[in-house]
Design a protein around this motif. Structure first.
Motif, short mmCIF file in Angstrom:
data_model
loop_
_atom_site.label_atom_id
_atom_site.label_comp_id
_atom_site.label_asym_id
_atom_site.label_seq_id
_atom_site.Cartn_x
_atom_site.Cartn_y
_atom_site.Cartn_z
N ARG A 113 0.87 -1.20 0.00
CA ARG A 113 0.00 0.00 0.00
C ARG A 113 0.89 1.23 0.00
O ARG A 113 1.83 1.32 0.79
CB ARG A 113 -0.90 0.03 1.24
CG ARG A 113 -1.89 -1.11 1.29
CD ARG A 113 -2.84 -0.98 2.47
NE ARG A 113 -3.53 -2.25 2.69
CZ ARG A 113 -4.38 -2.49 3.67
NH1 ARG A 113 -4.66 -1.53 4.55
NH2 ARG A 113 -4.96 -3.67 3.80
N GLU A 115 1.34 4.11 1.39
CA GLU A 115 0.96 4.92 2.55
C GLU A 115 2.18 5.70 3.01
O GLU A 115 3.30 5.43 2.58
CB GLU A 115 0.50 4.01 3.69
CG GLU A 115 -0.70 3.16 3.35
CD GLU A 115 -1.40 2.64 4.59
OE1 GLU A 115 -2.04 3.44 5.28
OE2 GLU A 115 -1.30 1.43 4.86
N ARG A 121 3.56 1.20 9.98
CA ARG A 121 2.88 1.44 8.70
C ARG A 121 3.94 1.48 7.60
O ARG A 121 4.80 2.35 7.60
CB ARG A 121 2.12 2.78 8.77
CG ARG A 121 1.06 2.92 7.71
CD ARG A 121 0.23 4.18 7.89
NE ARG A 121 -0.73 4.12 8.98
CZ ARG A 121 -1.81 3.36 8.99
NH1 ARG A 121 -2.09 2.60 7.97
NH2 ARG A 121 -2.61 3.36 10.03
MG MG Z 1 -5.22 1.59 6.42
#
Ligand code: MG
Ligand code: ATP
Length: 424
Positions: A113, A115, A121
């Motif tokens: 992803r 991000e 993350r």
């Molecule tokens: Mg998320």
């Protein structure tokens, strides 16, 4: 020297302790899932872009701005999978595994992803996912939660909070959506840019906002749980009943809506306060409409995914990865002119006679002192020392690296038995 090439931001190399923690976690999860009779499924990392757009939802963070999408050499739009459920559903339909059957599946692997990278993350991260097809009853929702609780216990992870909610039926959600739109329209001046956009396209997602300025507004919003259909209420009550019987504590969080569109009825998250903002380590729920939505025959389904990096961070912070998960039991030290080839034969003999012990042989030579340092650093319990004299006598010296015991001479014939007797 040429200029170094570094990895892509947010995509990490895992080695040493991290790699050991990763493997310990995946092996533990696999063991629990097998204990419940679930089977492994292995899926491609790349799928057609359309699969994710159709399943996760066009108006979600993932599909709008987080996917790694590219055209392949044929001009087809492909995407690195941002999550595992869509691909698993695709596979189950394509291979005829869903209709009129029960499937209990698990998988693990990288997800991608785009991000903003920060603690917990990443742009390439790993999930351990579980999906069940063909069961509409609340027992299976509860089983998924109960088995995840068993995994936390196995890993000695305490203080994870279970949050649950029910999103009801599609109809109940549609009715509630109208109520919510009226509420947020009344407070339009307090919505941020993202939420204003979602007001038309996907108002439920406003409840999932991470903007602290909107916290109060969201907390005072009408609750979906007060607008559920009777069957979903009953389903939710049953799930809670199973959890009560299993002695699992939970908090009903009426604002838990999840970031993906395909969920209905039960949704849940396991959350820790010990990792800062990225506190959800496991999340999932029921998605009864998804199989049909991506072209299969209507099949109820429920699943969850654990974030491996976040769980790894918890295990490592709390020192919960068993020492020596990857270290050898026996380190073979070779000092002499004629010991290299007999040393290899001996190490292989040890590996042949027992798979209980991990045997590492010193390669590349070196002085006794330097080999001994390596033996100690390896974490092994025993050093087996082979010199020219020992080769002639078909014996070795066994040195205890973790116990206060005298070094002993042992014949090759008795070596396995000796190690077995003295291993901790
Ligand atoms: Mg998320
Ligand atoms: P979050 O709200 O933290 O962004 P999410 O709702 O997007 O999570 P899911 O798609 O449900 O997450 O994924 C399941 C789990 O995978 C999450 O609970 C989390 O532990 C992990 N996860 C999700 N995105 C990332 C990421 N970018 N890096 C590391 N782990 C992640």
């Amino acid at each position: 020297m040429s200029k170094q090439i570094s990895a892509i931001r947010g995509m990490n190399d895992l080695y040493g302790e991290q790699a050991a923690a990763f493997e310990y976690l995946v092996e533990s999860a696999q063991a629990v899932l097998q204990q419940y009779g679930y089977e492994s499924i292995r899926l491609p990392i790349v799928e057609k872009t359309q699969l994710f757009a159709r399943s996760i939802g066009e108006v979600t963070d993932i599909v709008e701005k987080e996917m790694y999408t590219f055209d392949d050499r044929n001009g087809d739009s492909l995407t690195l999978r941002p999550e595992g459920t869509a691909g698993c559903v695709r596979a189950v339909i394509q291979n005829g595994l869903a209709y009129n059957q029960i499937q209990k599946l698990f998988y693990t692997g990288p997800m991608f992803r785009y991000e903003r990278p920060q603690k917990g993350r990443y742009r390439q991260f790993h999930q351990f996912g579980v999906e069940v097809f063909g069961l509409a009853t609340p027992d299976i929702d509860a089983e998924l939660i109960v088995l995840s609780a068993r995994l936390w216990e196995k890993l000695c992870l305490e203080n994870l909070e279970l949050q649950i909610n029910s999103l009801g039926s599609a109809q109940a959600r549609a009715d509630y959506r109208d109520i919510l739109v009226v509420y947020f329209n009344e407070h339009k001046d307090r919505l941020d840019e993202d939420s204003l956009r979602r007001l038309d396209s996907n108002p439920l997602r406003i409840l999932d906002t991470k903007n602290p300025d909107m916290k109060e507004l969201v907390e005072n919003a009408p609750k979906l749980i007060d607008h559920l259909d009777d069957e979903s209420i009953q389903h939710f009550e049953n799930v809670k009943g199973y959890l009560d019987d299993a002695g699992i504590d939970y908090v009903v969080n009426p604002n838990l809506v999840r970031g993906l569109d395909y969920y209905n009825r039960t949704v849940f998250e396991w959350v820790t306060t010990e990792l800062g903002a990225q506190g959800t380590v496991c999340a999932g729920g029921r998605y009864d409409g998804l199989v049909e939505q991506i072209g299969g025959k209507a099949t109820p389904a429920v699943g969850f995914a654990m974030g491996i990096e976040r769980l790894m961070a918890l295990l490592m912070d709390k020192d919960l990865v068993p020492a020596g998960h990857n270290s050898p039991d026996i380190y073979v030290v070779l000092v002499g002119d004629k010991v290299q080839r007999p040393g290899m034969v001996l190490a292989e003999m040890l590996r042949d006679s027992t798979s209980r012990f991990k045997v590492q042989m010193n390669c590349g030579g070196g002085s006794f002192k330097s080999q001994f340092k390596k033996a100690d650093k390896s974490g092994a319990q025993f050093a087996i020392i082979l010199g020219d004299e020992e080769v002639e006598q078909k014996s070795v010296s066994v040195k205890f690296l973790r116990q206060a015991q005298e070094q002993q001479t042992v014949s090759w014939d008795n070596l396995v038995e000796f190690i077995e007797q003295h291993a901790g």
